[in-house]
Design a protein around this motif. Structure first.
Motif, PDB file in Angstrom:
ATOM      1  N   LEU A 129       0.807  -1.217   0.000  1.00 35.71           N
ATOM      2  CA  LEU A 129       0.000   0.000   0.000  1.00 35.71           C
ATOM      3  C   LEU A 129       0.851   1.283   0.000  1.00 35.71           C
ATOM      4  CD1 LEU A 129      -3.006   0.493  -0.117  1.00 35.71           C
ATOM      5  CD2 LEU A 129      -3.010   0.719   2.355  1.00 35.71           C
ATOM      6  N   PRO A 130       1.810   1.443   0.919  1.00 34.38           N
ATOM      7  CA  PRO A 130       2.616   2.670   0.862  1.00 34.38           C
ATOM      8  C   PRO A 130       3.546   2.730  -0.352  1.00 34.38           C
ATOM      9  CG  PRO A 130       3.244   1.338   2.766  1.00 34.38           C
ATOM     10  CD  PRO A 130       2.093   0.675   2.124  1.00 34.38           C
ATOM     11  N   THR A 131       4.049   1.592  -0.791  1.00 39.81           N
ATOM     12  CA  THR A 131       4.893   1.566  -1.989  1.00 39.81           C
ATOM     13  C   THR A 131       4.083   1.973  -3.213  1.00 39.81           C
ATOM     14  OG1 THR A 131       6.349  -0.123  -1.068  1.00 39.81           O
ATOM     15  CG2 THR A 131       6.303   0.068  -3.463  1.00 39.81           C
ATOM     16  N   ALA A 132       2.864   1.460  -3.312  1.00 39.04           N
ATOM     17  CA  ALA A 132       2.000   1.826  -4.433  1.00 39.04           C
ATOM     18  C   ALA A 132       1.666   3.309  -4.405  1.00 39.04           C
ATOM     19  CB  ALA A 132       0.726   0.988  -4.402  1.00 39.04           C
ATOM     20  N   ALA A 133       1.399   3.844  -3.220  1.00 38.52           N
ATOM     21  CA  ALA A 133       1.068   5.270  -3.120  1.00 38.52           C
ATOM     22  C   ALA A 133       2.231   6.138  -3.617  1.00 38.52           C
ATOM     23  CB  ALA A 133       0.713   5.626  -1.682  1.00 38.52           C
ATOM     24  N   LEU A 134       3.429   5.873  -3.145  1.00 40.78           N
ATOM     25  CA  LEU A 134       4.590   6.670  -3.556  1.00 40.78           C
ATOM     26  C   LEU A 134       4.837   6.561  -5.055  1.00 40.78           C
ATOM     27  CD1 LEU A 134       7.233   8.317  -2.918  1.00 40.78           C
ATOM     28  CD2 LEU A 134       8.344   6.077  -2.792  1.00 40.78           C
ATOM     29  N   ASN A 135       4.863   5.353  -5.562  1.00 43.54           N
ATOM     30  CA  ASN A 135       5.247   5.147  -6.961  1.00 43.54           C
ATOM     31  C   ASN A 135       4.171   5.571  -7.946  1.00 43.54           C
ATOM     32  OD1 ASN A 135       7.998   3.958  -6.845  1.00 43.54           O
ATOM     33  ND2 ASN A 135       6.940   2.595  -5.440  1.00 43.54           N
ATOM     34  N   VAL A 136       2.913   5.462  -7.567  1.00 43.28           N
ATOM     35  CA  VAL A 136       1.843   5.956  -8.437  1.00 43.28           C
ATOM     36  C   VAL A 136       1.911   7.480  -8.528  1.00 43.28           C
ATOM     37  CG1 VAL A 136      -0.662   6.252  -8.550  1.00 43.28           C
ATOM     38  CG2 VAL A 136       0.292   3.988  -8.257  1.00 43.28           C
ATOM     39  N   ILE A 137       2.207   8.137  -7.418  1.00 43.76           N
ATOM     40  CA  ILE A 137       2.352   9.597  -7.445  1.00 43.76           C
ATOM     41  C   ILE A 137       3.523   9.997  -8.336  1.00 43.76           C
ATOM     42  CG2 ILE A 137       2.982  11.591  -6.025  1.00 43.76           C
ATOM     43  CD1 ILE A 137       1.283  10.284  -3.774  1.00 43.76           C
ATOM     44  N   VAL A 138       4.643   9.305  -8.202  1.00 37.47           N
ATOM     45  CA  VAL A 138       5.811   9.599  -9.049  1.00 37.47           C
ATOM     46  C   VAL A 138       5.481   9.354 -10.515  1.00 37.47           C
ATOM     47  CG1 VAL A 138       8.152   8.832  -9.625  1.00 37.47           C
ATOM     48  CG2 VAL A 138       7.517   9.201  -7.247  1.00 37.47           C
ATOM     49  N   ALA A 139       4.835   8.235 -10.813  1.00 35.47           N
ATOM     50  CA  ALA A 139       4.483   7.916 -12.204  1.00 35.47           C
ATOM     51  C   ALA A 139       3.513   8.940 -12.777  1.00 35.47           C
ATOM     52  CB  ALA A 139       3.896   6.512 -12.286  1.00 35.47           C
ATOM     53  N   ALA A 140       2.563   9.407 -11.973  1.00 34.29           N
ATOM     54  CA  ALA A 140       1.589  10.388 -12.454  1.00 34.29           C
ATOM     55  C   ALA A 140       2.235  11.752 -12.690  1.00 34.29           C
ATOM     56  CB  ALA A 140       0.446  10.514 -11.462  1.00 34.29           C
ATOM     57  N   ILE A 141       3.115  12.170 -11.781  1.00 31.31           N
ATOM     58  CA  ILE A 141       3.770  13.475 -11.929  1.00 31.31           C
ATOM     59  C   ILE A 141       4.681  13.493 -13.159  1.00 31.31           C
ATOM     60  CG2 ILE A 141       5.503  15.000 -10.888  1.00 31.31           C
ATOM     61  CD1 ILE A 141       4.239  14.319  -8.166  1.00 31.31           C
ATOM     62  N   CYS A 142       5.365  12.412 -13.408  1.00 36.31           N
ATOM     63  CA  CYS A 142       6.330  12.358 -14.516  1.00 36.31           C
ATOM     64  C   CYS A 142       5.719  11.863 -15.829  1.00 36.31           C
ATOM     65  CB  CYS A 142       7.503  11.462 -14.128  1.00 36.31           C
ATOM     66  SG  CYS A 142       8.408  12.063 -12.700  1.00 36.31           S
ATOM     67  N   TYR A 143       4.430  11.586 -15.854  1.00 35.75           N
ATOM     68  CA  TYR A 143       3.790  10.980 -17.020  1.00 35.75           C
ATOM     69  C   TYR A 143       3.922  11.853 -18.272  1.00 35.75           C
ATOM     70  CZ  TYR A 143       0.251   8.325 -19.588  1.00 35.75           C
ATOM     71  OH  TYR A 143      -0.399   7.547 -20.506  1.00 35.75           O
ATOM     72  N   TYR A 144       3.450  13.087 -18.207  1.00 36.96           N
ATOM     73  CA  TYR A 144       3.467  13.945 -19.391  1.00 36.96           C
ATOM     74  C   TYR A 144       4.864  14.442 -19.760  1.00 36.96           C
ATOM     75  CZ  TYR A 144      -1.554  13.642 -19.529  1.00 36.96           C
ATOM     76  OH  TYR A 144      -2.820  13.153 -19.623  1.00 36.96           O
ATOM     77  N   PRO A 145       5.730  14.777 -18.799  1.00 37.65           N
ATOM     78  CA  PRO A 145       7.107  15.106 -19.212  1.00 37.65           C
ATOM     79  C   PRO A 145       7.816  13.939 -19.905  1.00 37.65           C
ATOM     80  CG  PRO A 145       6.707  15.917 -16.995  1.00 37.65           C
ATOM     81  CD  PRO A 145       5.514  15.089 -17.386  1.00 37.65           C
ATOM     82  N   THR A 146       7.565  12.716 -19.435  1.00 34.69           N
ATOM     83  CA  THR A 146       8.181  11.554 -20.071  1.00 34.69           C
ATOM     84  C   THR A 146       7.583  11.310 -21.445  1.00 34.69           C
ATOM     85  OG1 THR A 146       8.526  10.618 -17.884  1.00 34.69           O
ATOM     86  CG2 THR A 146       8.760   9.126 -19.746  1.00 34.69           C
ATOM     87  N   TRP A 147       6.285  11.526 -21.589  1.00 31.94           N
ATOM     88  CA  TRP A 147       5.641  11.405 -22.896  1.00 31.94           C
ATOM     89  C   TRP A 147       6.295  12.378 -23.879  1.00 31.94           C
ATOM     90  CZ3 TRP A 147       2.598  14.960 -25.629  1.00 31.94           C
ATOM     91  CH2 TRP A 147       1.998  14.449 -26.778  1.00 31.94           C
ATOM     92  N   SER A 148       6.542  13.601 -23.411  1.00 27.45           N
ATOM     93  CA  SER A 148       7.200  14.597 -24.266  1.00 27.45           C
ATOM     94  C   SER A 148       8.615  14.162 -24.634  1.00 27.45           C
ATOM     95  CB  SER A 148       7.258  15.950 -23.558  1.00 27.45           C
ATOM     96  OG  SER A 148       5.977  16.445 -23.346  1.00 27.45           O
ATOM     97  N   LEU A 149       9.344  13.585 -23.687  1.00 25.22           N
ATOM     98  CA  LEU A 149      10.688  13.093 -23.968  1.00 25.22           C
ATOM     99  C   LEU A 149      10.658  11.986 -25.018  1.00 25.22           C
ATOM    100  CD1 LEU A 149      13.749  13.001 -23.271  1.00 25.22           C
ATOM    101  CD2 LEU A 149      13.168  11.257 -21.568  1.00 25.22           C
ATOM    102  N   PHE A 150       9.725  11.058 -24.888  1.00 24.86           N
ATOM    103  CA  PHE A 150       9.646   9.980 -25.883  1.00 24.86           C
ATOM    104  C   PHE A 150       9.275  10.534 -27.253  1.00 24.86           C
ATOM    105  CE2 PHE A 150       9.547   7.062 -22.271  1.00 24.86           C
ATOM    106  CZ  PHE A 150      10.293   6.015 -22.768  1.00 24.86           C
ATOM    107  N   GLN A 151       8.421  11.549 -27.311  1.00 23.75           N
ATOM    108  CA  GLN A 151       8.082  12.165 -28.591  1.00 23.75           C
ATOM    109  C   GLN A 151       9.301  12.824 -29.215  1.00 23.75           C
ATOM    110  OE1 GLN A 151       5.178  11.749 -30.183  1.00 23.75           O
ATOM    111  NE2 GLN A 151       4.674  10.427 -28.468  1.00 23.75           N
ATOM    112  N   PHE A 152      10.121  13.456 -28.373  1.00 22.59           N
ATOM    113  CA  PHE A 152      11.335  14.102 -28.875  1.00 22.59           C
ATOM    114  C   PHE A 152      12.342  13.071 -29.372  1.00 22.59           C
ATOM    115  CE2 PHE A 152      15.681  15.532 -27.855  1.00 22.59           C
ATOM    116  CZ  PHE A 152      15.770  16.581 -28.758  1.00 22.59           C
ATOM    117  N   LEU A 153      12.464  11.936 -28.664  1.00 18.65           N
ATOM    118  CA  LEU A 153      13.452  10.917 -29.043  1.00 18.65           C
ATOM    119  C   LEU A 153      13.049  10.136 -30.273  1.00 18.65           C
ATOM    120  CD1 LEU A 153      14.441   9.544 -25.519  1.00 18.65           C
ATOM    121  CD2 LEU A 153      15.741  11.097 -26.988  1.00 18.65           C
ATOM    122  N   ARG A 154      11.798  10.158 -30.616  1.00 12.78           N
ATOM    123  CA  ARG A 154      11.359   9.380 -31.783  1.00 12.78           C
ATOM    124  C   ARG A 154      11.599  10.083 -33.065  1.00 12.78           C
ATOM    125  NH1 ARG A 154       6.004   6.114 -30.017  1.00 12.78           N
ATOM    126  NH2 ARG A 154       7.134   4.723 -28.700  1.00 12.78           N
TER     127      ARG A 154
END
Length: 175
Positions: free
Chosen positions: A150-175
């Motif tokens: 439960l606490p591991t999921a909470a931390l990592n889901v927050i990290v994944a959600a915060i970094c979701y769109y910046p990472t999407w932009s990075l993958f678009q740039f790398l392609r």
């Protein structure tokens, strides 16, 4: 897609993956007082988050993705546990589950977080079962679910959600 774009993704992705492998350990060592405060045990899984992004944004078709998954599992086992196969199997099982779910769900944030959450649970359950079989896990399943998953999921889901769109932009740039 031009060759230099393919090469760019093939070079940048594993470098970031390797960096996050060491960042997981550094984060755990630096914040161990917070992450392991009794009775909680929070495990940062930035490496798994990065693998999730490759699944979610279909980067696996442009590079030898499964090779990276297996190699990062082997490195994780060698560097952190010394027990070969536990995290290799956990990474492969989690990524396989996420890939299957990605076929059903789309690329929206909530769908992606659901995919990641299920992959994270698979990852944690594989490591728990492996630890139970080996004899290094001595907590009940309910305690494991309540105080680690439960606490591991909470931390990592927050990290994944915060970094979701910046990472999407990075993958678009790398392609």
């Amino acid at each position: 897609m031009a060759f230099w774009q393919l090469t760019r993704l093939r070079v940048v992705y594993p470098i970031i993956l390797l960096f996050l492998l060491f960042a997981d350990g550094s984060l755990m060592a630096g914040m161990s007082g917070i992450f392991t405060a009794f009775p909680w045990y929070i495990l940062p899984t930035l490496t798994l988050v990065w693998l999730f992004y490759a699944v979610q944004f279909d980067a696996g078709k442009d590079m030898p993705f499964w090779l990276y998954v297996v190699l990062i599992g082997i490195l994780f086992d060698m560097y952190y546990t010394g027990i070969f196969g536990t995290y290799t199997l956990a990474f492969v099982a989690a990524v396989a589950a996420m890939k299957q779910l990605h076929k059903i769900l789309d690329e929206r944030l909530l769908s992606g977080i659901s995919i990641f959450l299920i992959g994270l649970i698979v990852y944690l359950m594989v490591t728990y079962v492996a630890g139970f079989i080996i004899g290094i896990s001595n907590v009940s399943l309910v305690t494991f679910l309540a105080f680690e998953v439960l606490p591991t999921a909470a931390l990592n889901v927050i990290v994944a959600a915060i970094c979701y769109y910046p990472t999407w932009s990075l993958f678009q740039f790398l392609r």
